[in-house]
Design a protein around this motif. Structure first.
Motif, PDB file in Angstrom:
ATOM      1  N   ALA A 112      57.676  40.410  66.540  1.00  0.00           N
ATOM      2  CA  ALA A 112      58.576  39.499  67.259  1.00  0.00           C
ATOM      3  C   ALA A 112      58.025  39.178  68.644  1.00  0.00           C
ATOM      4  N   GLU A 113      57.460  40.177  69.304  1.00  0.00           N
ATOM      5  CA  GLU A 113      56.885  39.960  70.630  1.00  0.00           C
ATOM      6  C   GLU A 113      55.679  39.028  70.559  1.00  0.00           C
ATOM      7  N   VAL A 114      54.808  39.239  69.571  1.00  0.00           N
ATOM      8  CA  VAL A 114      53.626  38.387  69.411  1.00  0.00           C
ATOM      9  C   VAL A 114      54.031  36.928  69.217  1.00  0.00           C
ATOM     10  N   ARG A 115      55.061  36.702  68.426  1.00  0.00           N
ATOM     11  CA  ARG A 115      55.508  35.334  68.178  1.00  0.00           C
ATOM     12  C   ARG A 115      56.036  34.676  69.445  1.00  0.00           C
ATOM     13  N   THR A 116      56.562  35.489  70.355  1.00  0.00           N
ATOM     14  CA  THR A 116      57.014  34.946  71.633  1.00  0.00           C
ATOM     15  C   THR A 116      55.838  34.623  72.542  1.00  0.00           C
ATOM     16  N   ILE A 117      54.812  35.478  72.530  1.00  0.00           N
ATOM     17  CA  ILE A 117      53.658  35.292  73.421  1.00  0.00           C
ATOM     18  C   ILE A 117      52.772  34.143  72.964  1.00  0.00           C
ATOM     19  N   VAL A 118      52.556  34.028  71.652  1.00  0.00           N
ATOM     20  CA  VAL A 118      51.719  32.941  71.110  1.00  0.00           C
ATOM     21  C   VAL A 118      52.551  32.174  70.077  1.00  0.00           C
ATOM     22  N   PRO A 119      53.436  31.304  70.534  1.00  0.00           N
ATOM     23  CA  PRO A 119      54.303  30.565  69.616  1.00  0.00           C
ATOM     24  C   PRO A 119      53.496  29.766  68.596  1.00  0.00           C
ATOM     25  N   GLY A 120      53.956  29.810  67.367  1.00  0.00           N
ATOM     26  CA  GLY A 120      53.300  29.048  66.311  1.00  0.00           C
ATOM     27  C   GLY A 120      52.177  29.771  65.614  1.00  0.00           C
ATOM     28  N   ALA A 121      51.731  30.917  66.144  1.00  0.00           N
ATOM     29  CA  ALA A 121      50.651  31.663  65.500  1.00  0.00           C
ATOM     30  C   ALA A 121      51.159  32.301  64.213  1.00  0.00           C
ATOM     31  N   HIS A 122      50.298  32.332  63.205  1.00  0.00           N
ATOM     32  CA  HIS A 122      50.653  33.014  61.960  1.00  0.00           C
ATOM     33  C   HIS A 122      50.544  34.516  62.179  1.00  0.00           C
ATOM     34  N   THR A 123      51.590  35.259  61.811  1.00  0.00           N
ATOM     35  CA  THR A 123      51.600  36.707  61.997  1.00  0.00           C
ATOM     36  C   THR A 123      52.006  37.407  60.709  1.00  0.00           C
ATOM     37  N   ASN A 127      46.825  40.260  75.558  1.00  0.00           N
ATOM     38  CA  ASN A 127      46.446  41.381  76.413  1.00  0.00           C
ATOM     39  C   ASN A 127      47.296  41.435  77.675  1.00  0.00           C
ATOM     40  N   LEU A 128      47.533  40.301  78.265  1.00  0.00           N
ATOM     41  CA  LEU A 128      48.280  40.258  79.522  1.00  0.00           C
ATOM     42  C   LEU A 128      49.754  40.570  79.330  1.00  0.00           C
ATOM     43  N   GLU A 129      50.355  40.047  78.262  1.00  0.00           N
ATOM     44  CA  GLU A 129      51.813  40.043  78.135  1.00  0.00           C
ATOM     45  C   GLU A 129      52.391  41.154  77.273  1.00  0.00           C
ATOM     46  N   SER A 130      51.661  41.663  76.300  1.00  0.00           N
ATOM     47  CA  SER A 130      52.277  42.577  75.337  1.00  0.00           C
ATOM     48  C   SER A 130      52.640  43.910  75.977  1.00  0.00           C
ATOM     49  N   ARG A 131      53.871  44.337  75.757  1.00  0.00           N
ATOM     50  CA  ARG A 131      54.329  45.643  76.209  1.00  0.00           C
ATOM     51  C   ARG A 131      54.281  46.682  75.094  1.00  0.00           C
ATOM     52  N   LEU A 132      54.109  46.247  73.872  1.00  0.00           N
ATOM     53  CA  LEU A 132      54.186  47.148  72.725  1.00  0.00           C
ATOM     54  C   LEU A 132      52.835  47.437  72.089  1.00  0.00           C
ATOM     55  N   ALA A 133      51.854  46.588  72.324  1.00  0.00           N
ATOM     56  CA  ALA A 133      50.555  46.740  71.672  1.00  0.00           C
ATOM     57  C   ALA A 133      49.722  47.835  72.316  1.00  0.00           C
ATOM     58  N   GLN A 134      48.845  48.434  71.505  1.00  0.00           N
ATOM     59  CA  GLN A 134      47.872  49.394  72.017  1.00  0.00           C
ATOM     60  C   GLN A 134      46.537  48.714  72.318  1.00  0.00           C
ATOM     61  N   ARG A 135      46.109  47.814  71.436  1.00  0.00           N
ATOM     62  CA  ARG A 135      44.851  47.096  71.629  1.00  0.00           C
ATOM     63  C   ARG A 135      44.936  45.737  70.945  1.00  0.00           C
ATOM     64  N   VAL A 136      44.129  44.799  71.425  1.00  0.00           N
ATOM     65  CA  VAL A 136      43.979  43.498  70.778  1.00  0.00           C
ATOM     66  C   VAL A 136      42.541  43.413  70.273  1.00  0.00           C
ATOM     67  N   LEU A 137      42.387  43.384  68.952  1.00  0.00           N
ATOM     68  CA  LEU A 137      41.075  43.417  68.320  1.00  0.00           C
ATOM     69  C   LEU A 137      40.771  42.081  67.659  1.00  0.00           C
ATOM     70  N   LEU A 142      55.853  59.983  79.460  1.00  0.00           N
ATOM     71  CA  LEU A 142      56.142  59.060  78.372  1.00  0.00           C
ATOM     72  C   LEU A 142      55.207  57.859  78.487  1.00  0.00           C
ATOM     73  N   LYS A 143      54.557  57.494  77.401  1.00  0.00           N
ATOM     74  CA  LYS A 143      53.678  56.323  77.451  1.00  0.00           C
ATOM     75  C   LYS A 143      54.500  55.064  77.703  1.00  0.00           C
ATOM     76  N   GLU A 144      53.915  54.164  78.463  1.00  0.00           N
ATOM     77  CA  GLU A 144      54.606  52.923  78.796  1.00  0.00           C
ATOM     78  C   GLU A 144      54.948  52.124  77.550  1.00  0.00           C
ATOM     79  N   THR A 145      54.067  52.134  76.563  1.00  0.00           N
ATOM     80  CA  THR A 145      54.338  51.400  75.331  1.00  0.00           C
ATOM     81  C   THR A 145      55.512  52.002  74.559  1.00  0.00           C
ATOM     82  N   LEU A 146      55.687  53.331  74.628  1.00  0.00           N
ATOM     83  CA  LEU A 146      56.835  53.950  73.959  1.00  0.00           C
ATOM     84  C   LEU A 146      58.124  53.607  74.698  1.00  0.00           C
ATOM     85  N   ALA A 147      58.085  53.617  76.016  1.00  0.00           N
ATOM     86  CA  ALA A 147      59.264  53.210  76.785  1.00  0.00           C
ATOM     87  C   ALA A 147      59.654  51.779  76.434  1.00  0.00           C
TER      88      ALA A 147
END
Length: 430
Positions: free
Chosen positions: A23-34, A54-64, A179-184
Motif C-alpha cells: 500500500a505504501e509503495v502504491r502511494t509513493i509511485v502511483p500507477g506502478a504495478h506491484t 528509497n527516500l519515502e518508504s518507512r517500511l522497506a528494508q532495501r530497494v533492489l 526498536l528498529k524504525e521500520t518496526l515502529a
C-alpha cells in the motif's frame, strides 16, 4: 543501457509487513504495478521510482534492482550468468563492490564460493572493458550486489539503498533493546495511525525507550520523508548520475511539503536517561518541538490532556523477557519480594495486570476514546491482563515472534472481577 522505464524492483521488508508495504509503495509511485511476495513487494518502475522509494518508504528494508536471472546447477553457471551483465554501466574500476548471497534450498556446497564467482565475473567484465578491476569494500561499497539462490534459480540484484533503510540518520542515542524504525513504522501502519484527528488522533508511548515510535509518528504527522537525513548507494551509481538534478528536485519537493502536525504526540519512560535519549534523537530528526517528553512509570502516569473530541492512540513496545527486564513499579515489586525471601515471580506477570488496571483508571474518561496497541511475544497476554483484545496482528521484532494486540479502552468490563485481586476490577475491555 538499462531499460530505465521497465525496471524490475524488489522492495524488501520484514515478514508480515508485506501488505502495508505494498500500500505504501502504491502511494509513493502511483500507477506502478506491484505484487506482494514473501519478504517484500515486486514493483515495476523506473529510476525515478527507485529514488522516491528509497527516500519515502518507512517500511522497506532495501530497494533492489533485478539485473539478471537464470537457472544454475553449479558455481560455473553463476559465473556465466554474472558475466553477461555489462557492469561498466554501473561503476568504474575506481569504485568498490561487495557481493552477498542469500539462499533457500540451494544445492551448492559453498555459498562463499558462489559469492566469489559473482565477484570474479564483475571484475573480469570491467577488466575487459577498461583494463582495470574494482576493489572490494565490505563496509561501504559503491555497488552492493545481492544474489538470491533458490533450488535451481539465481537472481542478481543491485542494492540501491546501501545501509538498510531503517537507518534513518537521526538515531544515535540507543537503549538496551532499541526498536528498529521500520518496526515502529509497521506498528503505526498496522494500527491505521496516520497522524490526523480522523486516523488515530493523538499518540502516546508511555514506554518510549529512545523514542523511536514517537519520532516516527511525529515525522508521519509532519509529512516528512523517512530518508531525508541519509545517503543512498544509488547516488554514486552510474545510471543515476544523469538524474542528479532530478534527485535534488525530488528531495526539495519532499522538504516543501513538511508541515506542523495536526495532532499532539506524547512519550514518557520510567528511566529519565531514556527520556533524554529520546529528546536528543527527536532533535536530530527535526521533530522535538512537536513531542511532549515526560519521565514517569507507565503504571502511574496520567493520561495526556487532549483537545476536545480528539481520540487517542496508546502505542507500546513494553519491556518483556527477551528484550529487557521490567523496571519501575512492577520491577520494584519483584525485587522487594525476592529480598524478603518469598517465592520469586516474573515481573511481567505483575506489570501487565497493573497496566490494565491503570488504563481503566486513567484512559477511559476521554469521550472520544483511547485505543491501545501493545506489541508482545506472549500470545496469552490478553488473558493475563484480563482484557479482551479487539484485534491481534502477527509481527516480528527481529527474531522474536510477537503480536500487536488492540484494546479499545471503554468503561466497564466484559469479565467479572475475581475477588481479592486489587486493582483488577472493572478492567477495560474491547
Amino acid at each position: 543501457m538499462l531499460p530505465t522505464d521497465k525496471l524490475h524492483l524488489f522492495v524488501s521488508c520484514a515478514s508480515g509487513v508485506e501488505p502495508w508495504l505494498e500500500a505504501e509503495v502504491r502511494t509513493i509511485v502511483p500507477g506502478a504495478h506491484t505484487e506482494a511476495l514473501r519478504g517484500g513487494v515486486a514493483v515495476r518502475s523506473n529510476l525515478e521510482g527507485v529514488m522516491k522509494l528509497n527516500l519515502e518508504s518507512r517500511l522497506a528494508q532495501r530497494v533492489l534492482i533485478e539485473i539478471i536471472d537464470g537457472g544454475y546447477r553449479h558455481e560455473d553457471d553463476i559465473y556465466a550468468l554474472a558475466l553477461k551483465v555489462d557492469w561498466s554501466k554501473w561503476i568504474t574500476p575506481a569504485e568498490t563492490i561487495r557481493v552477498d548471497t542469500v539462499a533457500q534450498r540451494s544445492p551448492l556446497r559453498s555459498l562463499n564460493f558462489a559469492t566469489l564467482r559473482v565477484k570474479d565475473a564483475i571484475c573480469d567484465v570491467l577488466r575487459d572493458v577498461t583494463g582495470e578491476r574494482p576493489s572490494v569494500d565490505t563496509r561501504f561499497p559503491d555497488l552492493p550486489i545481492i544474489m538470491h539462490l533458490s533450488e535451481v534459480h539465481a537472481t542478481i540484484y543491485v542494492d540501491t539503498s546501501g545501509e538498510p533503510l531503517f537507518k534513518r540518520g537521526w538515531r544515535e542515542d540507543k537503549g538496551d533493546a532499541p526498536l528498529k524504525e521500520t518496526l515502529a513504522a509497521a506498528m503505526l501502519a498496522a494500527a491505521g495511525w496516520k497522524g490526523t484527528p480522523e486516523a488515530g488522533g493523538a499518540l502516546h508511548d508511555p514506554c518510549c525507550g529512545s523514542g523511536t515510535i514517537a519520532v516516527e509518528a511525529a515525522q508521519i504527522a509532519c509529512g516528512m520523508a523517512a530518508g531525508m537525513q541519509r545517503r543512498f548507494s544509488f547516488e554514486g551509481q552510474l545510471p543515476f548520475v544523469p538524474l542528479r538534478g532530478r534527485w535534488q528536485a525530488i528531495k526539495q519537493a519532499a522538504k516543501d511539503r513538511e508541515h506542523a502536525p495536526a495532532v499532539p504526540i506524547f512519550c514518557s519512560d520510567v528511566a529519565f536517561r531514556m527520556v533524554d535519549f529520546a529528546r536528543r534523537n527527536a532533535e536530530r530528526a527535526g521533530v522535538a518541538q512537536y513531542i511532549q517528553f515526560n519521565g514517569g512509570d507507565a503504571l502511574e502516569r496520567p493520561a495526556p490532556e487532549l483537545p476536545e473530541g480528539m481520540p487517542g492512540t496508546l502505542m507500546m513496545n513494553p519491556p518483556y523477557g527477551e528484550r529487557i527486564e521490567v523496571r519501575g513499579k512492577a520491577g520494584n515489586f519483584q525485587m522487594s519480594r525476592d529480598a524478603g525471601g518469598s517465592e520469586a515471580r516474573d515481573a511481567g506477570d505483575d506489570f501487565f495486570p497493573r497496566l490494565a488496571a491503570h488504563w481503566k483508571r486513567a484512559y477511559t474518561n476521554n469521550l472520544a476514546g483511547w485505543t491501545a496497541w501493545l506489541l508482545c511475544p506472549d500470545m496469552k497476554l490478553p488473558s493475563k491482563m484480563r482484557l479482551k483484545e479487539s484485534r491481534k496482528v502477527p509481527m516480528w521484532n527481529g527474531p522474536i515472534e510477537c503480536r500487536m494486540f488492540r484494546f479499545d479502552l471503554i468503561k466497564g468490563s466484559a469479565r467479572a472481577p475475581k475477588p481479592g485481586r486489587e486493582g483488577e476490577s472493572e478492567a477495560v475491555s474491547g
